[in-house]
Design an enzyme around this catalytic site. Structure first.
Site, PDB file in Angstrom:
ATOM      1  N   CYS A 326       0.821  -1.215   0.000  1.00  0.00           N
ATOM      2  CA  CYS A 326       0.000   0.000   0.000  1.00  0.00           C
ATOM      3  C   CYS A 326       0.855   1.265   0.000  1.00  0.00           C
ATOM      4  O   CYS A 326       0.359   2.348  -0.288  1.00  0.00           O
ATOM      5  CB  CYS A 326      -0.894   0.019   1.223  1.00  0.00           C
ATOM      6  SG  CYS A 326      -1.641  -1.548   1.639  1.00  0.00           S
ATOM      7  N   THR A 327       2.123   1.158   0.354  1.00  0.00           N
ATOM      8  CA  THR A 327       2.985   2.338   0.437  1.00  0.00           C
ATOM      9  C   THR A 327       3.947   2.433  -0.742  1.00  0.00           C
ATOM     10  O   THR A 327       4.756   3.339  -0.795  1.00  0.00           O
ATOM     11  CB  THR A 327       3.819   2.309   1.732  1.00  0.00           C
ATOM     12  OG1 THR A 327       4.715   1.196   1.683  1.00  0.00           O
ATOM     13  CG2 THR A 327       2.936   2.183   2.946  1.00  0.00           C
TER      14      THR A 327
END
Length: 474
Positions: A326-327
């Site tokens: 997600c990052t």
């Protein structure tokens, strides 16, 4: 604001700052020239090379400075492969190497070479004899093997000395990426090539080290000039080089103090490793608990979006990093976490710089539970205290209950959250099939099953994405 991301880049060491400013005044001239200013610059460059070589454990004429640690890796891998082309075109790396090594390996494959990845266990460490086995199983002649001294994401220290002996017995050079460990001490063992990056130990960015032992066949593949033994062309950034060597020498000169500081940081990290699972439900602490860097700890939180977690910690004035998909711009889980087979969602890496205050660590531990709980609540995650109702096993003649969860188009950690919400709707022995097209689900659903005591039965292709089967055990 506490800075807990020293593994990415350590704060500039005071000695590096002093040396940099001094070298800007004294080391601006061309060190290859014979006039006074050039000779002064040459003396500074030679002194920096001797100091760095002493810290690395090699001869000064075996070490060159490069524009970055990544460039040192790329040049080291390419040069060793080119120098040993007659020996073979096979390259061996561990599955958890830094991306710079894996990118160099991909370039080698694109050029017609072959690459083998040595697997790691759940702590991120290679098994004893793993490199010897990879050498025996190689499809052709092995030109080079690579192994990091310590992992950049989870802190696990690798058995470099043992791997070096296995490679030496097969007459294969071993390149060691020592970027994360060199600031804490020399790399043991009979390695052949070594790379490092100055900003990892408190030197300025833009300086890398490449050491090539005498006797190692090496051929520079890029156009060469007269500088840095022809291995790193271009005008040397002398002030940055002087600052890098001075800071490395300072770290080593403070050996007793550094050892004490390492133990102090190890104690702070151990506090984080112990307290986080006690304070935050559904957390997996990853990496080797004993054979690890003293300043680094990584953990992953179920039902948490890694990017949201990092933003919230930043709002709470803590600077940390993450390996969660997600990052990342690629939206794929960290290759390190994937190779280890551990949970990737809600991943947090804490790496403490020297001098970190104990009070800052305590404040981080106080803030973390509320931050995680807030992110989970916004994502609609199940409450940790909610019990999963156990049901009696279905009678033998009845068909197997199955529930399908459509999580297509949803990013981590939503597929796992939706699985957790419905697992209690099937009886013990029933199956939940999760449809997902997020690459992270391939890692996080099996990890969730292991953490929650459910049975992961594998995956199969679906019309869109992948179908993951989970059987309820409790």
């Amino acid at each position: 604001m506490p800075y807990f991301d020293a593994a990415s880049s350590a704060p500039l060491h005071p000695v590096a700052r002093q040396a940099l400013l001094a070298a800007l005044d004294e080391g601006w001239a061309d060190p290859s020239r014979l006039y006074r200013e050039g000779r002064r610059a040459r003396l500074l460059l030679d002194a920096a090379r001797e100091a760095a070589a002493e810290a690395v454990g090699c001869r000064p004429d075996e070490l060159v400075f490069t524009p970055s640690g990544t460039r040192a890796v790329h040049d080291g891998v390419a040069g060793a492969l080119a120098g040993r082309r007659r020996a073979g075109r096979h390259l061996i790396v561990s599955a958890v190497e830094h991306s710079s090594v894996l990118h160099a390996a991909a370039a080698h494959e694109a050029d017609g070479g072959t690459v083998a990845e040595v697997p790691v266990d759940r702590t991120g460490r290679i098994a004893p004899g793993a490199y010897a086995a990879a050498l025996r199983e190689a499809p052709g002649g092995v030109a080079l093997a690579c192994l990091q001294s310590a992992n950049h994401e989870v802190g696990t220290v690798q058995p470099v000395a043992e791997a070096a002996e296995e490679c030496a017995a097969a007459d294969v050079p071993l390149l060691v990426d020592a970027a994360q460990s060199l600031g804490w001490g020399p790399v043991e063992g009979n390695w052949s090539l070594l790379t490092a990056s100055a900003h990892k130990w408190g030197g300025p960015a833009g300086v890398g080290l490449l050491a090539v032992r005498k006797g190692v066949r090496f051929r520079t593949v890029q156009p060469a000039d007269e500088r840095e033994s022809g291995r790193s062309p271009g005008f040397e950034n002398l002030p940055a080089i002087v600052a890098a060597a001075a800071s490395l020498r300072a770290v080593r000169a403070e050996a007793a103090e550094t050892a004490a500081e390492a133990e102090r940081l190890r104690g702070l990290v151990e506090r984080i490793r112990t307290r986080v699972p006690e304070l935050v439900p559904d957390v997996e602490v990853v990496g080797d608990p004993e054979r690890r860097l003293p300043h680094l700890v990584t953990f992953s939180c179920l039902y948490v979006d890694g990017e949201a977690l990092l933003h919230e910690l930043d709002r709470a004035e803590f600077s940390v990093s993450s390996g969660s998909s997600c990052t990342s711009s690629t939206l794929t889980p960290s290759h390190v976490l994937r190779a280890m087979g551990v949970l990737s969602e809600g991943n947090v890496r804490v790496s403490l710089p020297r001098g970190t205050a104990e009070a800052d660590v305590d404040r981080f531990l106080e803030a973390l539970p509320g931050v995680v709980a807030g992110v989970r609540e916004r994502l609609g995650a199940p409450k940790p205290a909610e019990p999963v109702e156990a049901a009696d096993p279905a009678p033998e003649p009845e068909p197997e209950p199955e529930l399908v969860v459509d999580s297509l188009g949803k990013r981590c950690p939503i597929p796992v959250i939706e699985l957790a919400k419905v697992i209690g709707e099937v009886p013990v022995g029933g199956v939940v099939t999760v449809l997902a097209d997020d690459e992270a689900a391939r890692l996080d659903i099996p990890a969730w099953c292991e953490m929650r005591g459910q049975t992961y039965e594998g995956e199969r292709p679906a019309d869109r994405g992948v179908a993951y089967r989970v059987r309820r055990r409790a």
